[in-house]
Scaffold this motif. Structure first.
Motif, PDB file in Angstrom:
ATOM      1  N   VAL A  52      42.054  59.377   1.558  1.00 14.77           N
ATOM      2  CA  VAL A  52      43.339  59.426   0.859  1.00 14.77           C
ATOM      3  C   VAL A  52      43.158  59.981  -0.551  1.00 14.77           C
ATOM      4  CG1 VAL A  52      45.180  58.009  -0.140  1.00 14.77           C
ATOM      5  CG2 VAL A  52      44.446  57.598   2.194  1.00 14.77           C
ATOM      6  N   GLY A  53      42.116  59.544  -1.225  1.00 19.10           N
ATOM      7  CA  GLY A  53      41.859  60.009  -2.582  1.00 19.10           C
ATOM      8  C   GLY A  53      41.578  61.494  -2.676  1.00 19.10           C
ATOM      9  N   LYS A  54      40.917  62.026  -1.654  1.00 20.79           N
ATOM     10  CA  LYS A  54      40.545  63.450  -1.692  1.00 20.79           C
ATOM     11  C   LYS A  54      41.614  64.368  -1.120  1.00 20.79           C
ATOM     12  CE  LYS A  54      35.592  62.747  -1.681  1.00 20.79           C
ATOM     13  NZ  LYS A  54      34.318  63.000  -1.023  1.00 20.79           N
ATOM     14  N   THR A  55      42.437  63.871  -0.186  1.00 21.64           N
ATOM     15  CA  THR A  55      43.366  64.761   0.519  1.00 21.64           C
ATOM     16  C   THR A  55      44.833  64.499   0.235  1.00 21.64           C
ATOM     17  OG1 THR A  55      43.498  63.287   2.431  1.00 21.64           O
ATOM     18  CG2 THR A  55      41.760  64.981   2.452  1.00 21.64           C
ATOM     19  N   ASP A  56      45.181  63.304  -0.233  1.00 22.68           N
ATOM     20  CA  ASP A  56      46.585  62.888  -0.408  1.00 22.68           C
ATOM     21  C   ASP A  56      47.358  62.888   0.915  1.00 22.68           C
ATOM     22  OD1 ASP A  56      46.430  62.379  -3.147  1.00 22.68           O
ATOM     23  OD2 ASP A  56      46.823  64.478  -3.650  1.00 22.68           O
ATOM     24  N   SER A 110      37.024  51.695   3.648  1.00 26.39           N
ATOM     25  CA  SER A 110      36.464  52.445   2.518  1.00 26.39           C
ATOM     26  C   SER A 110      36.505  53.943   2.801  1.00 26.39           C
ATOM     27  CB  SER A 110      35.044  51.983   2.192  1.00 26.39           C
ATOM     28  OG  SER A 110      34.141  52.384   3.189  1.00 26.39           O
ATOM     29  N   CYS A 111      36.247  54.338   4.054  1.00 32.00           N
ATOM     30  CA  CYS A 111      36.355  55.752   4.429  1.00 32.00           C
ATOM     31  C   CYS A 111      37.802  56.221   4.289  1.00 32.00           C
ATOM     32  CB  CYS A 111      35.896  55.965   5.870  1.00 32.00           C
ATOM     33  SG  CYS A 111      34.148  55.661   6.152  1.00 32.00           S
ATOM     34  N   TYR A 112      38.727  55.385   4.730  1.00 27.32           N
ATOM     35  CA  TYR A 112      40.159  55.705   4.638  1.00 27.32           C
ATOM     36  C   TYR A 112      40.569  55.928   3.181  1.00 27.32           C
ATOM     37  CZ  TYR A 112      45.157  54.768   4.409  1.00 27.32           C
ATOM     38  OH  TYR A 112      46.499  54.841   4.122  1.00 27.32           O
ATOM     39  N   GLN A 113      40.157  55.028   2.309  1.00 21.76           N
ATOM     40  CA  GLN A 113      40.518  55.150   0.897  1.00 21.76           C
ATOM     41  C   GLN A 113      39.928  56.415   0.278  1.00 21.76           C
ATOM     42  OE1 GLN A 113      39.124  51.298  -0.282  1.00 21.76           O
ATOM     43  NE2 GLN A 113      41.143  50.360  -0.066  1.00 21.76           N
ATOM     44  N   GLU A 114      38.713  56.774   0.680  1.00 21.11           N
ATOM     45  CA  GLU A 114      38.090  57.998   0.180  1.00 21.11           C
ATOM     46  C   GLU A 114      38.851  59.236   0.668  1.00 21.11           C
ATOM     47  OE1 GLU A 114      33.748  60.197   0.387  1.00 21.11           O
ATOM     48  OE2 GLU A 114      33.854  58.021   0.673  1.00 21.11           O
ATOM     49  N   ASN A 174      48.977  61.128   4.285  1.00 19.18           N
ATOM     50  CA  ASN A 174      49.538  59.815   4.592  1.00 19.18           C
ATOM     51  C   ASN A 174      48.846  59.260   5.836  1.00 19.18           C
ATOM     52  OD1 ASN A 174      50.775  60.925   6.907  1.00 19.18           O
ATOM     53  ND2 ASN A 174      52.641  61.415   5.778  1.00 19.18           N
TER      54      ASN A 174
END
Length: 85
Positions: A46-50, A40-44, A52
């Motif tokens: 990715v969503g905020k920073t784009d 869940s931290c990873y997905q957050e 990889n």
């Protein structure tokens, strides 16, 4: 249409060449499995920073190293536990 002298590379050969180029440029491959909390931290992130996967892992390691050098790993870990992350 003339045939090339060399046969086409397989996917495995292409991956091997890519990994070898990465090693020669000084990079090291790391892998692992994420807990549901970490995912869940990873997905957050990715969503905020784009970023990889490679950028996230590199930055996470650099941040943990900085926290270690400043004696703040315990503080970060307690924050994660308090916020159920």
């Amino acid at each position: 249409m003339p045939k090339s002298a060399q046969p086409a590379l397989t996917n495995a050969e292409k991956q091997q060449r890519y990994r070898e180029k990465q090693r020669q440029s000084g990079k090291k491959e790391l892998r692992g499995y994420l807990t549901p909390e970490a995912l869940s931290c990873y997905q957050e992130i990715v969503g905020k920073t784009d970023w990889n996967d490679s950028q996230i892992l590199s930055n996470a390691i650099r941040l943990m190293y900085a926290a270690h050098k400043l004696g703040q790993v315990g503080l970060l870990n307690s924050w994660l536990n308090e916020h159920q992350r």
